[in-house]
Design an enzyme around this catalytic site. Sequence first.
Site, PDB file in Angstrom:
ATOM      1  N   ASP A  43       0.824  -1.221   0.000  1.00  0.00           N
ATOM      2  CA  ASP A  43       0.000   0.000   0.000  1.00  0.00           C
ATOM      3  C   ASP A  43       0.855   1.268   0.000  1.00  0.00           C
ATOM      4  OD1 ASP A  43       0.716  -0.462   2.686  1.00  0.00           O
ATOM      5  OD2 ASP A  43      -1.275  -0.014   3.489  1.00  0.00           O
ATOM      6  N   SER A  74     -11.577   2.815  27.704  1.00  0.00           N
ATOM      7  CA  SER A  74     -11.617   1.581  26.916  1.00  0.00           C
ATOM      8  C   SER A  74     -11.758   0.396  27.853  1.00  0.00           C
ATOM      9  CB  SER A  74     -10.323   1.449  26.105  1.00  0.00           C
ATOM     10  OG  SER A  74     -10.197   0.124  25.636  1.00  0.00           O
ATOM     11  N   GLY A 132      -1.989  -7.676  14.347  1.00  0.00           N
ATOM     12  CA  GLY A 132      -1.930  -7.620  12.889  1.00  0.00           C
ATOM     13  C   GLY A 132      -3.297  -7.632  12.235  1.00  0.00           C
ATOM     14  N   LEU A 133      -4.364  -7.474  13.015  1.00  0.00           N
ATOM     15  CA  LEU A 133      -5.709  -7.432  12.427  1.00  0.00           C
ATOM     16  C   LEU A 133      -6.268  -6.009  12.422  1.00  0.00           C
ATOM     17  CD1 LEU A 133      -7.373 -10.666  13.873  1.00  0.00           C
ATOM     18  CD2 LEU A 133      -6.000 -10.391  11.834  1.00  0.00           C
ATOM     19  N   SER A 134      -5.377  -5.057  12.650  1.00  0.00           N
ATOM     20  CA  SER A 134      -5.734  -3.656  12.487  1.00  0.00           C
ATOM     21  C   SER A 134      -6.743  -3.112  13.478  1.00  0.00           C
ATOM     22  CB  SER A 134      -6.281  -3.424  11.083  1.00  0.00           C
ATOM     23  OG  SER A 134      -5.337  -2.724  10.383  1.00  0.00           O
ATOM     24  N   SER A 135      -6.508  -3.392  14.746  1.00  0.00           N
ATOM     25  CA  SER A 135      -7.395  -2.803  15.745  1.00  0.00           C
ATOM     26  C   SER A 135      -7.268  -1.279  15.750  1.00  0.00           C
ATOM     27  CB  SER A 135      -7.097  -3.366  17.136  1.00  0.00           C
ATOM     28  OG  SER A 135      -5.733  -3.221  17.445  1.00  0.00           O
ATOM     29  N   SER A 136      -6.091  -0.751  15.407  1.00  0.00           N
ATOM     30  CA  SER A 136      -5.957   0.710  15.448  1.00  0.00           C
ATOM     31  C   SER A 136      -6.762   1.369  14.330  1.00  0.00           C
ATOM     32  CB  SER A 136      -4.491   1.145  15.411  1.00  0.00           C
ATOM     33  OG  SER A 136      -3.872   0.709  14.236  1.00  0.00           O
ATOM     34  N   GLU A 168      -3.563   8.455  11.881  1.00  0.00           N
ATOM     35  CA  GLU A 168      -2.480   7.503  12.163  1.00  0.00           C
ATOM     36  C   GLU A 168      -1.128   8.038  11.686  1.00  0.00           C
ATOM     37  OE1 GLU A 168      -3.567   3.689  12.428  1.00  0.00           O
ATOM     38  OE2 GLU A 168      -1.543   2.897  12.574  1.00  0.00           O
ATOM     39  N   ASP A 180      -5.396  -0.324   5.684  1.00  0.00           N
ATOM     40  CA  ASP A 180      -6.181  -0.743   6.850  1.00  0.00           C
ATOM     41  C   ASP A 180      -7.433   0.113   7.016  1.00  0.00           C
ATOM     42  OD1 ASP A 180      -3.980  -2.318   7.113  1.00  0.00           O
ATOM     43  OD2 ASP A 180      -3.134  -1.237   8.818  1.00  0.00           O
TER      44      ASP A 180
END
Length: 394
Positions: A43, A74, A132-136, A168, A180
Amino acid sequence: MTAAPPARLLAALNERFQREFGGERPRVFFAPGRINLVGAHLDYNGGDVLPMAVDRGIYAAVRLRGDGRLRLRSLDQELAVDVDAAQVGRRTRTEWGWAGYPLGVWHGFQQRTGLGVGLDVVFAGDVPMASGLSSSAALEVATAVALDALHGTRLDRQQLALLAHRAETGFVGVRCGIMDQFASALGRAGQVLLLRCAGPRWEHVPFDPAACEVLVMDTRKPRRLAKSGFNERVAQCATAHELLRAHVRDLPHLASYTPEELEQSREAMDEVLFHRARHVVTEMARTALAVAALRQHDYATLGAQLDASHRSTATDFDVSCDELDVITDAAREHDAVFGARLTGAGFGGCAIALVQSGASAQVSAGVGQRFRERFGVTPAFDLLRIGNGPGEVG
Ligand code: GLA
Protein backbone atom coordinates in the site's frame (compact mmCIF):
# COMPACT_ATOMS: atom_id res chain seq x y z
CA MET A 1 -27.16 -0.50 10.40
CA THR A 2 -24.50 -3.16 10.45
CA ALA A 3 -24.73 -6.69 11.95
CA ALA A 4 -25.92 -7.12 15.54
CA PRO A 5 -23.03 -6.78 18.02
CA PRO A 6 -22.29 -9.48 20.59
CA ALA A 7 -24.86 -8.84 23.34
CA ARG A 8 -22.41 -9.30 26.21
CA LEU A 9 -19.94 -6.84 24.83
CA LEU A 10 -22.65 -4.28 24.22
CA ALA A 11 -23.96 -4.70 27.77
CA ALA A 12 -20.45 -4.26 29.22
CA LEU A 13 -19.91 -1.18 27.08
CA ASN A 14 -23.16 0.47 28.20
CA GLU A 15 -22.57 -0.47 31.82
CA ARG A 16 -19.10 1.12 31.81
CA PHE A 17 -20.43 4.20 30.05
CA GLN A 18 -23.11 4.67 32.73
CA ARG A 19 -20.61 4.13 35.53
CA GLU A 20 -18.10 6.61 34.09
CA PHE A 21 -20.36 9.29 32.71
CA GLY A 22 -24.00 8.65 33.74
CA GLY A 23 -26.88 10.43 32.02
CA GLU A 24 -28.50 9.70 28.68
CA ARG A 25 -27.80 6.47 26.86
CA PRO A 26 -24.96 6.78 24.30
CA ARG A 27 -25.16 5.79 20.63
CA VAL A 28 -22.98 2.84 19.65
CA PHE A 29 -20.90 2.50 16.48
CA PHE A 30 -18.78 -0.29 15.04
CA ALA A 31 -15.86 -0.52 12.62
CA PRO A 32 -14.28 -3.80 11.49
CA GLY A 33 -10.69 -5.02 11.66
CA ARG A 34 -9.23 -6.55 8.52
CA ILE A 35 -7.06 -9.29 7.18
CA ASN A 36 -5.15 -8.88 3.94
CA LEU A 37 -5.31 -11.89 1.62
CA VAL A 38 -2.34 -10.79 -0.46
CA GLY A 39 -0.44 -7.63 -1.37
CA ALA A 40 1.92 -7.42 1.59
CA HIS A 41 3.63 -4.06 2.13
CA LEU A 42 2.32 -2.76 -1.17
CA ASP A 43 0.00 0.00 0.00
CA TYR A 44 2.73 2.53 0.85
CA ASN A 45 4.45 1.62 -2.43
CA GLY A 46 1.44 2.53 -4.58
CA GLY A 47 0.54 -1.10 -5.25
CA ASP A 48 -2.59 -3.27 -5.30
CA VAL A 49 -3.83 -5.03 -2.16
CA LEU A 50 -6.64 -7.48 -1.43
CA PRO A 51 -7.95 -7.03 2.12
CA MET A 52 -11.27 -8.08 3.63
CA ALA A 53 -13.09 -6.49 6.54
CA VAL A 54 -13.81 -9.11 9.19
CA ASP A 55 -16.78 -9.61 11.50
CA ARG A 56 -14.78 -8.41 14.52
CA GLY A 57 -13.64 -4.94 15.31
CA ILE A 58 -14.04 -2.01 17.64
CA TYR A 59 -17.25 -0.71 19.21
CA ALA A 60 -17.59 2.87 20.45
CA ALA A 61 -20.31 4.13 22.81
CA VAL A 62 -20.36 7.88 22.25
CA ARG A 63 -22.18 11.00 23.41
CA LEU A 64 -21.29 14.56 22.45
CA ARG A 65 -20.86 17.22 25.11
CA GLY A 66 -20.97 20.96 24.60
CA ASP A 67 -18.09 22.07 26.80
CA GLY A 68 -15.11 20.94 24.71
CA ARG A 69 -14.11 18.27 27.22
CA LEU A 70 -12.89 14.98 25.68
CA ARG A 71 -13.13 11.92 27.95
CA LEU A 72 -11.94 8.59 26.55
CA ARG A 73 -12.13 5.14 28.14
CA SER A 74 -11.62 1.58 26.92
CA LEU A 75 -12.66 -1.80 28.27
CA ASP A 76 -9.38 -3.20 26.95
CA GLN A 77 -6.94 -0.53 28.14
CA GLU A 78 -6.33 0.75 31.63
CA LEU A 79 -5.35 4.25 30.64
CA ALA A 80 -8.20 6.78 30.90
CA VAL A 81 -7.69 10.12 29.17
CA ASP A 82 -9.41 13.46 29.88
CA VAL A 83 -8.36 16.51 27.87
CA ASP A 84 -9.75 19.86 26.81
CA ALA A 85 -10.27 20.41 23.11
CA ALA A 86 -7.95 23.42 23.29
CA GLN A 87 -5.09 21.16 24.44
CA VAL A 88 -5.26 18.96 21.35
CA GLY A 89 -2.62 20.15 18.87
CA ARG A 90 -1.32 18.61 15.66
CA ARG A 91 0.43 15.66 17.31
CA THR A 92 -0.40 13.13 19.96
CA ARG A 93 1.37 13.09 23.33
CA THR A 94 2.98 10.09 24.97
CA GLU A 95 0.69 10.32 27.98
CA TRP A 96 -2.38 9.88 25.76
CA GLY A 97 -1.29 6.35 24.73
CA TRP A 98 -3.97 4.48 22.76
CA ALA A 99 -6.27 7.53 22.94
CA GLY A 100 -3.99 9.24 20.41
CA TYR A 101 -5.82 7.39 17.62
CA PRO A 102 -9.34 8.64 18.38
CA LEU A 103 -8.01 12.06 19.39
CA GLY A 104 -6.25 12.28 16.02
CA VAL A 105 -9.54 11.57 14.25
CA TRP A 106 -11.33 14.12 16.43
CA HIS A 107 -8.67 16.70 15.56
CA GLY A 108 -8.85 15.99 11.82
CA PHE A 109 -12.64 16.10 11.90
CA GLN A 110 -12.57 19.41 13.75
CA GLN A 111 -10.10 20.89 11.25
CA ARG A 112 -12.21 19.73 8.33
CA THR A 113 -15.69 20.66 9.55
CA GLY A 114 -15.11 23.28 12.24
CA LEU A 115 -17.27 21.13 14.57
CA GLY A 116 -15.19 20.77 17.68
CA VAL A 117 -17.45 20.05 20.64
CA GLY A 118 -16.36 17.56 23.28
CA LEU A 119 -17.35 13.95 23.74
CA ASP A 120 -17.60 11.09 26.18
CA VAL A 121 -16.63 7.75 24.70
CA VAL A 122 -16.00 4.18 25.79
CA PHE A 123 -14.40 1.73 23.33
CA ALA A 124 -14.40 -2.07 23.39
CA GLY A 125 -13.02 -4.55 20.90
CA ASP A 126 -13.50 -8.17 19.94
CA VAL A 127 -10.51 -8.19 17.60
CA PRO A 128 -7.21 -9.08 19.30
CA MET A 129 -5.17 -5.94 19.97
CA ALA A 130 -1.82 -5.44 18.28
CA SER A 131 -1.79 -8.78 16.48
CA GLY A 132 -1.93 -7.62 12.89
CA LEU A 133 -5.71 -7.43 12.43
CA SER A 134 -5.73 -3.66 12.49
CA SER A 135 -7.40 -2.80 15.74
CA SER A 136 -5.96 0.71 15.45
CA ALA A 137 -7.58 1.34 12.06
CA ALA A 138 -10.88 0.02 13.46
CA LEU A 139 -10.53 2.39 16.43
CA GLU A 140 -9.98 5.30 14.05
CA VAL A 141 -12.77 4.41 11.64
CA ALA A 142 -15.25 3.80 14.50
CA THR A 143 -14.44 7.29 15.80
CA ALA A 144 -14.79 8.86 12.35
CA VAL A 145 -18.13 7.12 11.71
CA ALA A 146 -19.41 8.19 15.14
CA LEU A 147 -18.42 11.85 14.72
CA ASP A 148 -19.91 11.93 11.24
CA ALA A 149 -23.23 10.47 12.41
CA LEU A 150 -23.51 12.52 15.60
CA HIS A 151 -22.78 15.77 13.76
CA GLY A 152 -24.80 14.81 10.67
CA THR A 153 -21.94 15.72 8.32
CA ARG A 154 -22.58 12.87 5.83
CA LEU A 155 -18.96 12.39 4.77
CA ASP A 156 -18.55 9.51 2.35
CA ARG A 157 -16.65 6.32 3.16
CA GLN A 158 -13.48 7.46 1.38
CA GLN A 159 -13.45 10.73 3.32
CA LEU A 160 -13.87 8.81 6.58
CA ALA A 161 -11.04 6.45 5.60
CA LEU A 162 -8.77 9.38 4.79
CA LEU A 163 -9.59 11.09 8.07
CA ALA A 164 -8.69 7.88 9.89
CA HIS A 165 -5.50 7.45 7.88
CA ARG A 166 -4.33 11.00 8.58
CA ALA A 167 -4.87 10.44 12.29
CA GLU A 168 -2.48 7.50 12.16
CA THR A 169 0.19 9.08 9.98
CA GLY A 170 0.01 12.78 10.86
CA PHE A 171 -1.16 12.71 14.45
CA VAL A 172 0.21 9.42 15.82
CA GLY A 173 3.21 9.25 13.48
CA VAL A 174 3.11 5.72 12.00
CA ARG A 175 4.08 5.84 8.33
CA CYS A 176 1.48 3.29 7.23
CA GLY A 177 -0.23 3.09 3.86
CA ILE A 178 -3.98 3.47 3.31
CA MET A 179 -4.97 -0.21 3.28
CA ASP A 180 -6.18 -0.74 6.85
CA GLN A 181 -8.42 2.31 7.08
CA PHE A 182 -9.88 1.76 3.58
CA ALA A 183 -10.48 -1.94 4.27
CA SER A 184 -12.36 -1.04 7.46
CA ALA A 185 -14.33 1.88 6.01
CA LEU A 186 -15.24 0.20 2.69
CA GLY A 187 -15.93 -3.30 4.02
CA ARG A 188 -18.89 -5.12 2.48
CA ALA A 189 -20.49 -8.45 3.37
CA GLY A 190 -19.38 -11.33 1.15
CA GLN A 191 -16.78 -9.29 -0.74
CA VAL A 192 -13.09 -8.58 -0.54
CA LEU A 193 -11.69 -5.21 -1.51
CA LEU A 194 -9.33 -4.86 -4.44
CA LEU A 195 -7.70 -1.57 -3.53
CA ARG A 196 -5.38 0.05 -6.04
CA CYS A 197 -3.52 2.35 -3.68
CA ALA A 198 -2.00 4.48 -6.44
CA GLY A 199 -5.40 6.10 -7.16
CA PRO A 200 -6.79 5.23 -4.84
CA ARG A 201 -9.35 3.24 -6.83
CA TRP A 202 -11.17 0.15 -5.70
CA GLU A 203 -13.70 -2.50 -6.53
CA HIS A 204 -15.27 -5.32 -4.54
CA VAL A 205 -14.68 -8.93 -5.56
CA PRO A 206 -16.98 -11.74 -4.31
CA PHE A 207 -15.53 -14.32 -1.93
CA ASP A 208 -17.41 -17.58 -1.52
CA PRO A 209 -17.63 -18.60 2.17
CA ALA A 210 -19.12 -21.97 1.14
CA ALA A 211 -15.90 -22.89 -0.65
CA CYS A 212 -13.28 -21.46 1.60
CA GLU A 213 -12.87 -19.99 5.07
CA VAL A 214 -10.18 -17.84 6.63
CA LEU A 215 -8.53 -19.24 9.72
CA VAL A 216 -6.56 -16.76 11.79
CA MET A 217 -3.65 -18.31 13.68
CA ASP A 218 -2.30 -16.12 16.44
CA THR A 219 1.28 -17.05 17.36
CA ARG A 220 1.01 -14.91 20.52
CA LYS A 221 4.46 -13.60 19.68
CA PRO A 222 4.41 -9.90 20.59
CA ARG A 223 5.09 -7.56 17.68
CA ARG A 224 7.78 -5.68 19.56
CA LEU A 225 9.75 -4.50 16.56
CA ALA A 226 6.73 -3.75 14.48
CA LYS A 227 6.91 0.04 14.61
CA SER A 228 10.65 0.52 14.09
CA GLY A 229 10.91 -2.39 11.64
CA PHE A 230 7.91 -1.15 9.70
CA ASN A 231 9.23 2.41 9.41
CA GLU A 232 12.61 1.02 8.33
CA ARG A 233 10.94 -0.94 5.50
CA VAL A 234 9.07 2.18 4.38
CA ALA A 235 12.36 4.11 4.28
CA GLN A 236 14.17 1.32 2.39
CA CYS A 237 11.43 1.17 -0.22
CA ALA A 238 11.59 4.95 -0.66
CA THR A 239 15.36 4.77 -1.23
CA ALA A 240 15.02 1.90 -3.71
CA HIS A 241 12.40 3.93 -5.57
CA GLU A 242 14.72 6.96 -5.73
CA LEU A 243 17.48 4.81 -7.20
CA LEU A 244 15.13 3.32 -9.79
CA ARG A 245 13.98 6.78 -10.79
CA ALA A 246 17.55 7.93 -11.20
CA HIS A 247 18.91 4.85 -12.99
CA VAL A 248 16.02 3.33 -14.93
CA ARG A 249 13.04 5.62 -15.41
CA ASP A 250 10.85 7.99 -13.51
CA LEU A 251 7.67 6.26 -12.35
CA PRO A 252 5.49 7.53 -9.50
CA HIS A 253 5.61 4.39 -7.33
CA LEU A 254 7.98 1.56 -6.55
CA ALA A 255 5.19 -0.95 -7.28
CA SER A 256 4.92 0.37 -10.87
CA TYR A 257 8.29 -1.06 -12.01
CA THR A 258 8.60 -4.42 -13.77
CA PRO A 259 10.96 -7.16 -12.59
CA GLU A 260 13.09 -6.50 -15.72
CA GLU A 261 13.43 -2.82 -14.84
CA LEU A 262 14.41 -3.76 -11.33
CA GLU A 263 17.08 -6.06 -12.74
CA GLN A 264 18.57 -3.09 -14.65
CA SER A 265 19.10 -1.25 -11.38
CA ARG A 266 20.93 -4.10 -9.70
CA GLU A 267 24.33 -2.40 -9.83
CA ALA A 268 22.96 0.80 -8.34
CA MET A 269 21.46 -0.87 -5.25
CA ASP A 270 22.90 -2.77 -2.36
CA GLU A 271 21.61 -6.30 -1.75
CA VAL A 272 19.17 -5.35 0.98
CA LEU A 273 17.47 -2.63 -1.06
CA PHE A 274 17.34 -4.89 -4.09
CA HIS A 275 15.59 -7.60 -2.10
CA ARG A 276 13.08 -5.17 -0.61
CA ALA A 277 12.24 -3.85 -4.09
CA ARG A 278 12.06 -7.37 -5.50
CA HIS A 279 9.43 -8.30 -2.94
CA VAL A 280 7.37 -5.27 -3.99
CA VAL A 281 7.44 -5.85 -7.76
CA THR A 282 6.87 -9.61 -7.49
CA GLU A 283 4.06 -9.14 -4.96
CA MET A 284 2.24 -6.98 -7.52
CA ALA A 285 2.20 -9.95 -9.89
CA ARG A 286 0.97 -12.25 -7.10
CA THR A 287 -1.90 -9.91 -6.28
CA ALA A 288 -2.95 -9.83 -9.94
CA LEU A 289 -2.90 -13.65 -10.11
CA ALA A 290 -4.82 -13.87 -6.83
CA VAL A 291 -7.57 -11.55 -8.07
CA ALA A 292 -7.91 -13.50 -11.32
CA ALA A 293 -8.09 -16.75 -9.34
CA LEU A 294 -10.73 -15.34 -6.98
CA ARG A 295 -12.89 -14.27 -9.92
CA GLN A 296 -12.65 -17.86 -11.25
CA HIS A 297 -13.40 -19.35 -7.80
CA ASP A 298 -10.03 -21.07 -8.09
CA TYR A 299 -9.04 -21.22 -4.43
CA ALA A 300 -6.07 -23.50 -5.03
CA THR A 301 -4.38 -20.88 -7.23
CA LEU A 302 -5.36 -18.17 -4.76
CA GLY A 303 -3.77 -20.20 -1.96
CA ALA A 304 -0.58 -20.69 -3.96
CA GLN A 305 -0.23 -16.89 -4.15
CA LEU A 306 -0.51 -16.68 -0.37
CA ASP A 307 2.26 -19.28 0.02
CA ALA A 308 4.51 -17.43 -2.41
CA SER A 309 3.73 -14.13 -0.70
CA HIS A 310 4.76 -15.57 2.64
CA ARG A 311 8.07 -16.80 1.22
CA SER A 312 8.81 -13.41 -0.29
CA THR A 313 7.94 -11.49 2.89
CA ALA A 314 10.13 -13.90 4.87
CA THR A 315 13.16 -13.80 2.57
CA ASP A 316 13.26 -10.64 0.45
CA PHE A 317 11.33 -8.42 2.85
CA ASP A 318 12.51 -10.04 6.07
CA VAL A 319 9.45 -9.34 8.21
CA SER A 320 8.65 -12.90 9.28
CA CYS A 321 9.97 -14.79 12.31
CA ASP A 322 10.33 -18.45 13.34
CA GLU A 323 6.86 -18.55 14.88
CA LEU A 324 5.16 -17.26 11.72
CA ASP A 325 7.21 -19.58 9.48
CA VAL A 326 6.44 -22.65 11.60
CA ILE A 327 2.74 -21.94 11.95
CA THR A 328 2.26 -21.38 8.20
CA ASP A 329 4.35 -24.48 7.32
CA ALA A 330 2.30 -26.58 9.74
CA ALA A 331 -0.92 -25.32 8.13
CA ARG A 332 0.31 -26.16 4.62
CA GLU A 333 0.82 -29.79 5.64
CA HIS A 334 -2.96 -30.24 5.69
CA ASP A 335 -4.69 -31.19 2.44
CA ALA A 336 -7.61 -28.96 3.32
CA VAL A 337 -5.39 -25.84 3.35
CA PHE A 338 -5.14 -23.86 0.12
CA GLY A 339 -2.38 -21.57 1.37
CA ALA A 340 -1.06 -19.61 4.34
CA ARG A 341 0.84 -16.42 5.05
CA LEU A 342 1.58 -13.88 7.75
CA THR A 343 -0.87 -11.01 7.88
CA GLY A 344 -0.42 -7.37 8.81
CA ALA A 345 3.07 -5.95 8.93
CA GLY A 346 4.64 -9.18 10.26
CA PHE A 347 7.29 -9.33 13.03
CA GLY A 348 5.02 -11.64 15.08
CA GLY A 349 1.28 -11.59 15.65
CA CYS A 350 -1.07 -13.46 13.34
CA ALA A 351 -0.94 -15.56 10.19
CA ILE A 352 -3.89 -16.66 8.09
CA ALA A 353 -4.69 -19.92 6.35
CA LEU A 354 -7.24 -20.36 3.57
CA VAL A 355 -9.04 -23.57 4.46
CA GLN A 356 -11.72 -25.66 2.75
CA SER A 357 -14.97 -24.80 4.49
CA GLY A 358 -15.65 -27.06 7.43
CA ALA A 359 -12.05 -28.21 7.96
CA SER A 360 -10.79 -25.45 10.26
CA ALA A 361 -11.26 -27.32 13.55
CA GLN A 362 -9.16 -30.23 12.31
CA VAL A 363 -6.48 -27.92 10.89
CA SER A 364 -6.33 -25.92 14.14
CA ALA A 365 -5.84 -29.08 16.21
CA GLY A 366 -2.94 -30.29 14.04
CA VAL A 367 -1.26 -26.89 13.74
CA GLY A 368 -1.70 -26.22 17.46
CA GLN A 369 0.07 -29.44 18.35
CA ARG A 370 3.01 -28.82 16.00
CA PHE A 371 3.43 -25.29 17.29
CA ARG A 372 3.27 -26.35 20.94
CA GLU A 373 5.89 -29.03 20.37
CA ARG A 374 8.25 -26.48 18.91
CA PHE A 375 7.67 -23.41 21.09
CA GLY A 376 5.84 -24.65 24.18
CA VAL A 377 3.12 -22.08 23.50
CA THR A 378 -0.49 -22.73 22.51
CA PRO A 379 -1.49 -20.51 19.62
CA ALA A 380 -5.01 -19.06 19.39
CA PHE A 381 -7.24 -19.88 16.43
CA ASP A 382 -10.20 -17.96 15.19
CA LEU A 383 -12.44 -18.44 12.22
CA LEU A 384 -13.18 -15.03 10.80
CA ARG A 385 -16.01 -14.17 8.46
CA ILE A 386 -16.21 -11.29 6.09
CA GLY A 387 -17.71 -8.38 7.95
CA ASN A 388 -20.21 -5.77 6.95
CA GLY A 389 -18.31 -2.53 7.12
CA PRO A 390 -18.77 0.20 9.69
CA GLY A 391 -21.99 1.69 11.02
CA GLU A 392 -24.27 2.34 13.95
CA VAL A 393 -25.23 -0.72 15.98
CA GLY A 394 -27.33 0.55 18.86
C1 GLA B 1 0.52 -2.62 8.37
C2 GLA B 1 0.21 -1.23 7.84
C3 GLA B 1 -0.49 -1.31 6.48
C4 GLA B 1 0.30 -2.22 5.52
C5 GLA B 1 0.64 -3.55 6.18
C6 GLA B 1 1.55 -4.41 5.37
O1 GLA B 1 -0.67 -3.28 8.68
O2 GLA B 1 -0.62 -0.53 8.75
O3 GLA B 1 -0.65 -0.02 5.95
O4 GLA B 1 1.46 -1.56 5.06
O5 GLA B 1 1.27 -3.37 7.44
O6 GLA B 1 0.91 -4.86 4.22
